[in-house]
Structure formats: C-alpha cells, structure tokens
Design a protein around this motif. Structure first.
Motif, PDB file in Angstrom:
ATOM      1  N   PRO A   1       0.832  -1.202   0.000  1.00  0.00           N
ATOM      2  CA  PRO A   1       0.000   0.000   0.000  1.00  0.00           C
ATOM      3  C   PRO A   1       0.870   1.256   0.000  1.00  0.00           C
ATOM      4  CG  PRO A   1       0.067  -0.959   2.189  1.00  0.00           C
ATOM      5  CD  PRO A   1       0.810  -1.914   1.280  1.00  0.00           C
ATOM      6  N   ALA A   2       0.322   2.344  -0.505  1.00  0.00           N
ATOM      7  CA  ALA A   2       1.074   3.594  -0.569  1.00  0.00           C
ATOM      8  C   ALA A   2       1.359   4.135   0.812  1.00  0.00           C
ATOM      9  CB  ALA A   2       0.303   4.616  -1.402  1.00  0.00           C
ATOM     10  N   ALA A   3       0.459   3.901   1.770  1.00  0.00           N
ATOM     11  CA  ALA A   3       0.625   4.450   3.122  1.00  0.00           C
ATOM     12  C   ALA A   3       0.920   3.320   4.102  1.00  0.00           C
ATOM     13  CB  ALA A   3      -0.635   5.194   3.541  1.00  0.00           C
ATOM     14  N   ALA A   4       1.883   3.549   5.004  1.00  0.00           N
ATOM     15  CA  ALA A   4       2.263   2.523   5.966  1.00  0.00           C
ATOM     16  C   ALA A   4       1.104   2.148   6.886  1.00  0.00           C
ATOM     17  CB  ALA A   4       3.459   3.001   6.788  1.00  0.00           C
ATOM     18  N   ASP A   5       0.222   3.099   7.171  1.00  0.00           N
ATOM     19  CA  ASP A   5      -0.870   2.796   8.091  1.00  0.00           C
ATOM     20  C   ASP A   5      -1.981   1.976   7.431  1.00  0.00           C
ATOM     21  OD1 ASP A   5      -1.958   4.700   6.440  1.00  0.00           O
ATOM     22  OD2 ASP A   5      -2.490   6.107   8.044  1.00  0.00           O
ATOM     23  N   ARG A   6      -1.796   1.595   6.162  1.00  0.00           N
ATOM     24  CA  ARG A   6      -2.778   0.760   5.465  1.00  0.00           C
ATOM     25  C   ARG A   6      -2.316  -0.689   5.352  1.00  0.00           C
ATOM     26  NH1 ARG A   6      -5.869   3.621   1.762  1.00  0.00           N
ATOM     27  NH2 ARG A   6      -6.935   1.633   1.404  1.00  0.00           N
ATOM     28  N   GLU A   7      -1.179  -1.032   5.965  1.00  0.00           N
ATOM     29  CA  GLU A   7      -0.622  -2.374   5.770  1.00  0.00           C
ATOM     30  C   GLU A   7      -1.522  -3.453   6.362  1.00  0.00           C
ATOM     31  OE1 GLU A   7       3.167  -1.867   7.537  1.00  0.00           O
ATOM     32  OE2 GLU A   7       3.998  -0.725   5.848  1.00  0.00           O
ATOM     33  N   ARG A   8      -1.958  -3.276   7.608  1.00  0.00           N
ATOM     34  CA  ARG A   8      -2.839  -4.274   8.220  1.00  0.00           C
ATOM     35  C   ARG A   8      -4.175  -4.338   7.476  1.00  0.00           C
ATOM     36  NH1 ARG A   8      -2.732  -8.580  12.041  1.00  0.00           N
ATOM     37  NH2 ARG A   8      -4.912  -9.152  12.239  1.00  0.00           N
ATOM     38  N   GLU A   9      -4.701  -3.207   7.107  1.00  0.00           N
ATOM     39  CA  GLU A   9      -5.941  -3.167   6.338  1.00  0.00           C
ATOM     40  C   GLU A   9      -5.792  -3.909   5.019  1.00  0.00           C
ATOM     41  OE1 GLU A   9      -8.445   0.171   3.824  1.00  0.00           O
ATOM     42  OE2 GLU A   9      -7.382   0.819   5.635  1.00  0.00           O
ATOM     43  N   THR A  10      -4.625  -3.774   4.374  1.00  0.00           N
ATOM     44  CA  THR A  10      -4.384  -4.480   3.117  1.00  0.00           C
ATOM     45  C   THR A  10      -4.352  -5.988   3.339  1.00  0.00           C
ATOM     46  OG1 THR A  10      -3.137  -2.598   2.245  1.00  0.00           O
ATOM     47  CG2 THR A  10      -2.762  -4.732   1.199  1.00  0.00           C
ATOM     48  N   ALA A  11      -3.712  -6.421   4.433  1.00  0.00           N
ATOM     49  CA  ALA A  11      -3.690  -7.856   4.747  1.00  0.00           C
ATOM     50  C   ALA A  11      -5.102  -8.382   4.981  1.00  0.00           C
ATOM     51  CB  ALA A  11      -2.816  -8.098   5.976  1.00  0.00           C
ATOM     52  N   GLU A  12      -5.924  -7.633   5.700  1.00  0.00           N
ATOM     53  CA  GLU A  12      -7.303  -8.067   5.953  1.00  0.00           C
ATOM     54  C   GLU A  12      -8.115  -8.112   4.665  1.00  0.00           C
ATOM     55  OE1 GLU A  12      -8.444  -5.201   8.836  1.00  0.00           O
ATOM     56  OE2 GLU A  12      -7.439  -6.243  10.511  1.00  0.00           O
ATOM     57  N   SER A  13      -7.842  -7.169   3.772  1.00  0.00           N
ATOM     58  CA  SER A  13      -8.536  -7.174   2.480  1.00  0.00           C
ATOM     59  C   SER A  13      -8.165  -8.408   1.658  1.00  0.00           C
ATOM     60  CB  SER A  13      -8.205  -5.896   1.708  1.00  0.00           C
ATOM     61  OG  SER A  13      -8.783  -5.905   0.429  1.00  0.00           O
ATOM     62  N   LEU A  14      -6.902  -8.812   1.731  1.00  0.00           N
ATOM     63  CA  LEU A  14      -6.478 -10.027   1.031  1.00  0.00           C
ATOM     64  C   LEU A  14      -7.199 -11.251   1.574  1.00  0.00           C
ATOM     65  CD1 LEU A  14      -2.690  -9.181   0.815  1.00  0.00           C
ATOM     66  CD2 LEU A  14      -4.085  -9.818  -1.163  1.00  0.00           C
ATOM     67  N   VAL A  15      -7.342 -11.323   2.896  1.00  0.00           N
ATOM     68  CA  VAL A  15      -8.091 -12.429   3.492  1.00  0.00           C
ATOM     69  C   VAL A  15      -9.518 -12.448   2.960  1.00  0.00           C
ATOM     70  CG1 VAL A  15      -9.072 -13.316   5.641  1.00  0.00           C
ATOM     71  CG2 VAL A  15      -6.686 -12.590   5.580  1.00  0.00           C
ATOM     72  N   ASP A  16     -10.164 -11.287   2.950  1.00  0.00           N
ATOM     73  CA  ASP A  16     -11.538 -11.212   2.451  1.00  0.00           C
ATOM     74  C   ASP A  16     -11.629 -11.690   1.002  1.00  0.00           C
ATOM     75  OD1 ASP A  16     -12.326 -10.187   4.885  1.00  0.00           O
ATOM     76  OD2 ASP A  16     -12.318  -8.100   4.213  1.00  0.00           O
ATOM     77  N   THR A  17     -10.660 -11.300   0.188  1.00  0.00           N
ATOM     78  CA  THR A  17     -10.667 -11.703  -1.224  1.00  0.00           C
ATOM     79  C   THR A  17     -10.513 -13.215  -1.357  1.00  0.00           C
ATOM     80  OG1 THR A  17      -9.736  -9.577  -1.918  1.00  0.00           O
ATOM     81  CG2 THR A  17      -9.504 -11.426  -3.439  1.00  0.00           C
ATOM     82  N   PHE A  18      -9.573 -13.794  -0.620  1.00  0.00           N
ATOM     83  CA  PHE A  18      -9.357 -15.238  -0.689  1.00  0.00           C
ATOM     84  C   PHE A  18     -10.565 -16.009  -0.160  1.00  0.00           C
ATOM     85  CE2 PHE A  18      -4.496 -14.514  -0.199  1.00  0.00           C
ATOM     86  CZ  PHE A  18      -4.355 -14.400  -1.571  1.00  0.00           C
ATOM     87  N   MET A  19     -11.160 -15.509   0.932  1.00  0.00           N
ATOM     88  CA  MET A  19     -12.253 -16.233   1.578  1.00  0.00           C
ATOM     89  C   MET A  19     -13.545 -16.199   0.769  1.00  0.00           C
ATOM     90  SD  MET A  19     -11.252 -17.532   4.574  1.00  0.00           S
ATOM     91  CE  MET A  19     -12.593 -17.555   5.757  1.00  0.00           C
ATOM     92  N   ALA A  20     -13.623 -15.298  -0.189  1.00  0.00           N
ATOM     93  CA  ALA A  20     -14.867 -15.146  -0.942  1.00  0.00           C
ATOM     94  C   ALA A  20     -15.191 -16.360  -1.798  1.00  0.00           C
ATOM     95  CB  ALA A  20     -14.800 -13.892  -1.817  1.00  0.00           C
ATOM     96  N   ASP A  21     -14.190 -17.144  -2.179  1.00  0.00           N
ATOM     97  CA  ASP A  21     -14.412 -18.297  -3.050  1.00  0.00           C
ATOM     98  C   ASP A  21     -13.590 -19.482  -2.574  1.00  0.00           C
ATOM     99  OD1 ASP A  21     -16.082 -17.147  -5.269  1.00  0.00           O
ATOM    100  OD2 ASP A  21     -14.355 -15.815  -5.411  1.00  0.00           O
ATOM    101  N   GLU A  22     -14.202 -20.647  -2.622  1.00  0.00           N
ATOM    102  CA  GLU A  22     -13.472 -21.876  -2.325  1.00  0.00           C
ATOM    103  C   GLU A  22     -12.506 -22.186  -3.477  1.00  0.00           C
ATOM    104  OE1 GLU A  22     -13.594 -23.940   0.289  1.00  0.00           O
ATOM    105  OE2 GLU A  22     -15.217 -22.956   1.383  1.00  0.00           O
ATOM    106  N   PRO A  23     -11.279 -22.630  -3.175  1.00  0.00           N
ATOM    107  CA  PRO A  23     -10.380 -23.042  -4.257  1.00  0.00           C
ATOM    108  C   PRO A  23     -10.915 -24.286  -4.960  1.00  0.00           C
ATOM    109  CG  PRO A  23      -9.473 -23.637  -2.115  1.00  0.00           C
ATOM    110  CD  PRO A  23     -10.685 -22.798  -1.839  1.00  0.00           C
ATOM    111  N   LEU A  24     -10.579 -24.425  -6.220  1.00  0.00           N
ATOM    112  CA  LEU A  24     -10.973 -25.606  -7.005  1.00  0.00           C
ATOM    113  C   LEU A  24      -9.890 -26.663  -6.814  1.00  0.00           C
ATOM    114  CD1 LEU A  24     -12.153 -23.722 -10.221  1.00  0.00           C
ATOM    115  CD2 LEU A  24     -13.569 -24.611  -8.343  1.00  0.00           C
TER     116      LEU A  24
END
Length: 504
Positions: free
Chosen positions: A107-130
């Motif tokens: 992320p461009a801002a250091a204070d968005r790092e944890r938020e970015t990690a949580e967003s990645l979790v949300d993206t992965f969790m949205a669909d089961e892997p094939l």
C-alpha cells in the motif's frame, strides 16, 4: 509491479518447489468428509481457515517467500490436489514439484498495511479453491519498501483443521524469527503426513473404530428429538448472519462457575445456549453436530492436515437444575467425542436406513463448536471479579439489562448455506470468551439472535450466584443455593424473519 486497486502496488510471484516426496493416495477420512460437505452445500468461502502473521522488521520479501517455500515442502497438505473417480472415490495427489502463486501487495501508506492484509483475506475467503486443479493454500505478502510486513495464509478446510492451523502459524513464526542461515534446525523433524494417515485408516483397527462411531451415530440419530425450529421445511435459504457477544460479565461468570462448581467450560456454554434457544423455540431438547479435533495421540500434535470430524450430541434441558445439565452435557460430550473417527462413506450409507426408521430425516443443521485453543479452554479456578448484577449498569440490549460493556457485533457469513440453520460457537478475544450465534435468518432473525445472546449472558451471570431449576416456570432458584438478584432468564420467542434488516 502492476497497479491494481488505487494506492496499492500489485505483483504475483511464482514460488517453485521440486524434489519433494509425492504420490497418489486415498483421501483421508477428514478430507473426504469436508469435500463431501462442500460439494453438497456449495458454500462461498466458509470452509477456509485464515491467518495474518506479522513479519519481523528486518525480513525481506525473499526471506518471507523462503519461509512459505519451506512450509510447502514440509507439509503435504499444502501441495495437494484431489481427483474424484467414477463412482465417487476420492484420491489425494501430493505434488513432488510445482509452483504456488504468492501475491505481493504494497500500500502507498504505511498505516494501510494491516488493512491491506485483511482485504487479502476477504478476497481469498470469498471463493473456495478448485481443489481438483489448484492447491488449497493461498498466500500473500504485504510489503514496505522491499521488506515483509505481513504474511497472509488462507487454506481450505478440506486439508486443514483448527489445530493444524495453529501448528502452521507457530512454524511460520519460528521460521520468520530465525536467522535465515539457521532455519534448517529450528523445527522438529517432519511430522506425520496425510499420505501416512490415509494408509493408517485402511487398517483393521481403524475399520473397527469406524464401525463403533457409526453405531454411536445410529443410536443418537434414532432417538434424536425433532427439529427445534417450529416453522417446518418451507423456510431456509436465507442469509446466515452471525452475532458475536463480547462480555466481561460472561468471562467473570465462567471463572466463578469453574472455581466454585468445577463446571467444564465447553459444556457450560453449550448448556447455556441450549437452554436459551429451547425456551425461545418452545422445545425441551435438540441435537447438535459437534466438530472434534481427534488429536488424542501426541504423535499427531504436529500434523498439518484435517483430522477433524463431527460427532452428535443431544441436549435435554427440561428437568433438573442448570448445574446438573452442565454436568450431563459434559459427560455426553466426552462420550460423543470418542466417536468422531469414521469412514464418511460408511456413515452416509447408514443414513437412509436411519431416516426410514424415524420416518423423517434427523436435523443435522444445528452445530456447536468451541473454537478456543486448548490453552484458552483451561481454567485455573482462580476467582474473578464478582459478576455484576443484571441491570446494575446500562447496557446495549433493548432491555438495558446487561453488563456495562456488553455488545453484539455482526458479520454476514453466507448469502446462503444449506449446511447451517444454526451454529453456536465460543471463541476467544484477548482474556475473554466471545459467544457467537450464527443462523439462517429465516429460522432465527437477527433481532432474535441478539435477544438470545443477551439471554445467555443473563443466564450465566445468574447461574454464577445460584443454581437454577430448569423445570420451574421462569427458572426458579434451587432452595438453599447461594442467592443473588433476580433477572429474566430467556428471550422472547422469535416471531419470524425481518426485512430489510436481514437481507444479504
């Protein structure tokens, strides 16, 4: 790097591995049970486990990628795909070589790092892997100027259970903390693997274990009560909302009941939730599916795979006292938990006969799960602060009768999931338990979920002062027991689904 979402730099690294043990084996019982559940109910992202692991300040992106490579090489589960054969047989394919995509986000801002990690979790969790073509593990690294900040791991429940999630997290942290040149010796020798587990499950001893477990399931299901839901089969298919109660009063009540009465923690919560739900639905008993970790042998402590399977237990809250109920539930849970190792096909083959003898299918969509680690479940019996009297301070429930810091927060687990009508859970947040009730809101609306959670809180606070008779109107106190202020015990009965509040 390529730019995706504004303010975040994106790239994907192919993490290659080769020269590892591999082969094709029968799928394990735990793998087959979870595969069957996902294939039948098609939930979106629910049956995955996620973790966000902080990276020490001086570790480069390459250091973090090397840790992921070591974990993939160490554990067969992380480099396994599956083959479904004609007739339904499932095989696990452990890959000796291949590549895993690892997403890199800065992320461009250091204070968005944890938020970015949580967003990645949300993206992965949205669909089961094939899993017939992709590995169960999805991985990402959040970086800052070439240094790792967070390692994100999300993995399908088909190959991982809650215990092995903790094992994997501990190993990742140990590898990240070790000097890169000294990582070879920082973990114990390779543990038990799914290929070996599959072989063990073909033994005569395992077949006897399966037969005993299926016989237990048959006995419980044949005598199981009817569905607790008074609405019949016409409902269902609604969104599954989860209400989470965090309460210092509940934590203090649990400590007091463990100290003064020796009541088991998991049985205490299952009893309290059941008492409240049964009063709300006008029933006396209900049956739950309960996941069991099956980690009774120290030899599988380091196993990263899915040993978890379900058992069944009936809770009858119609007679006796609340303390007696908790002790009955503890006894029944112990008996149930030794019958959670079985061949899923053997159990599936027994269900039609059970349904025919009952004249109706047993209700298998109510679940209870104690998600806490073994350490969090242990109570030393030390007295906590006195539970506050209900109504002593303003709370956030509609009645204003709950602890001063009690609150219910919400999350949408599923737009729909036919595997779950109701799921009661206990988790841990800091030094206190968090009680969850998730439900298909066509059976239990969100307002009723919140009412039930606050009723569980009132019941536990009240029980910490005095035992309660279950068969008396309003739940009277047991004569001669410790006394305390009165408080209403249960919630009003649910009136049906709400709209638009309960929409997805």
């Amino acid at each position: 790097m390529t730019t995706g979402r504004p303010g975040i730099r994106h790239s994907t690294v192919r993490l290659y591995f080769t020269g590892l043990p591999g082969g094709t084996y029968e799928a394990t019982w735990g793998q087959r049970e979870m595969w069957r559940t996902i294939a039948t109910h098609r939930p979106a992202g629910f049956y995955q486990l996620s973790q966000i692991i902080p990276v020490p300040a001086d570790r480069t992106l390459d250091d973090v990628l090397e840790v992921v490579r070591r974990l993939v090489g160490r554990h067969e589960s992380l480099r396994t795909t599956f083959v479904r054969h004609p007739g339904g047989r499932l095989s696990q394919v452990v890959h000796a070589e291949g590549s895993l995509p690892v997403h890199v986000r800065e992320p461009a801002a250091a204070d968005r790092e944890r938020e970015t990690a949580e967003s990645l979790v949300d993206t992965f969790m949205a669909d089961e892997p094939l899993l017939d073509r992709d590995f169960a593990l999805r991985a990402a690294v959040v970086t800052r100027e070439g240094l790792g900040r967070y390692l994100v791991l999300v993995c399908s429940h088909v190959v991982l259970d809650g215990h092995s999630e903790r094992v994997l997290s501990g190993e990742a942290k140990a590898l990240l903390a070790a000097d890169p040149a000294a990582r070879d010796g920082c973990l114990p020798a390779n543990p038990h693997q799914p290929s070996g587990q599959a072989l063990a499950e073909t033994s005569a001893r395992s077949r006897r274990t399966s037969a005993r477990s299926v016989a237990y399931w048959r006995s419980v299901l044949l005598g199981a009560p009817e569905s607790p839901f008074p609405y019949g089969p016409a409902r269902g298919g609604g969104p599954v909302w989860c209400g989470r109660l965090s309460s210092a009063s509940v934590a203090a009540a649990e400590r007091e009941l463990a100290r003064s009465e020796g009541l088991s923690s998991g049985a205490l919560y299952l009893s309290a939730v059941s008492r409240v739900l049964l009063r709300a639905f006008g029933r006396t008993a209900m049956m739950y599916r309960v996941p069991v970790s099956n980690r009774f042998d120290p030899a599988v402590d380091g196993y990263v795979g899915n040993l978890s399977q379900h058992t069944v237990v009936t809770v009858d809250a119609s007679t006796g006292t609340f303390y007696e109920l908790v002790r009955r539930v503890e006894r029944d849970l112990l008996r149930a938990c030794v019958h959670a190792r079985y061949d899923p096909e053997e159990l599936a083959g027994a269900l039609p006969g059970i349904e025919a003898r009952r004249g109706a299918a047993p209700e298998l969509a109510c679940l209870f799960n104690d998600l806490r680690s073994p350490e969090a479940k242990r109570r030393d019996g030390a007295p906590g602060r006195e539970p506050p009297a209900p109504g002593a301070a303003a709370g956030v429930s509609p009645e204003g009768a709950d602890g001063p810091d009690s609150q219910v927060t919400w999350s949408l687990l599923h737009a729909r999931n036919s595997d779950i009508k109701l799921h009661a859970r206990v988790a841990q947040s800091g030094d206190r338990p968090v009680v969850d009730i998730a439900a298909d809101v066509s059976y239990l609306p969100r307002r009723a979920i919140a009412d039930c959670l606050f009723a569980v809180e009132r019941l536990l606070v009240r029980a910490a002062r005095a035992d309660i008779r279950l068969d008396a109107p309003g739940g009277s106190r047991v004569p001669g027991a410790r006394q305390g202020p009165e408080a209403p015990e249960g919630p009003p009965a649910p009136q049906g689904p709400e709209a638009p509040e309960d929409g997805a």
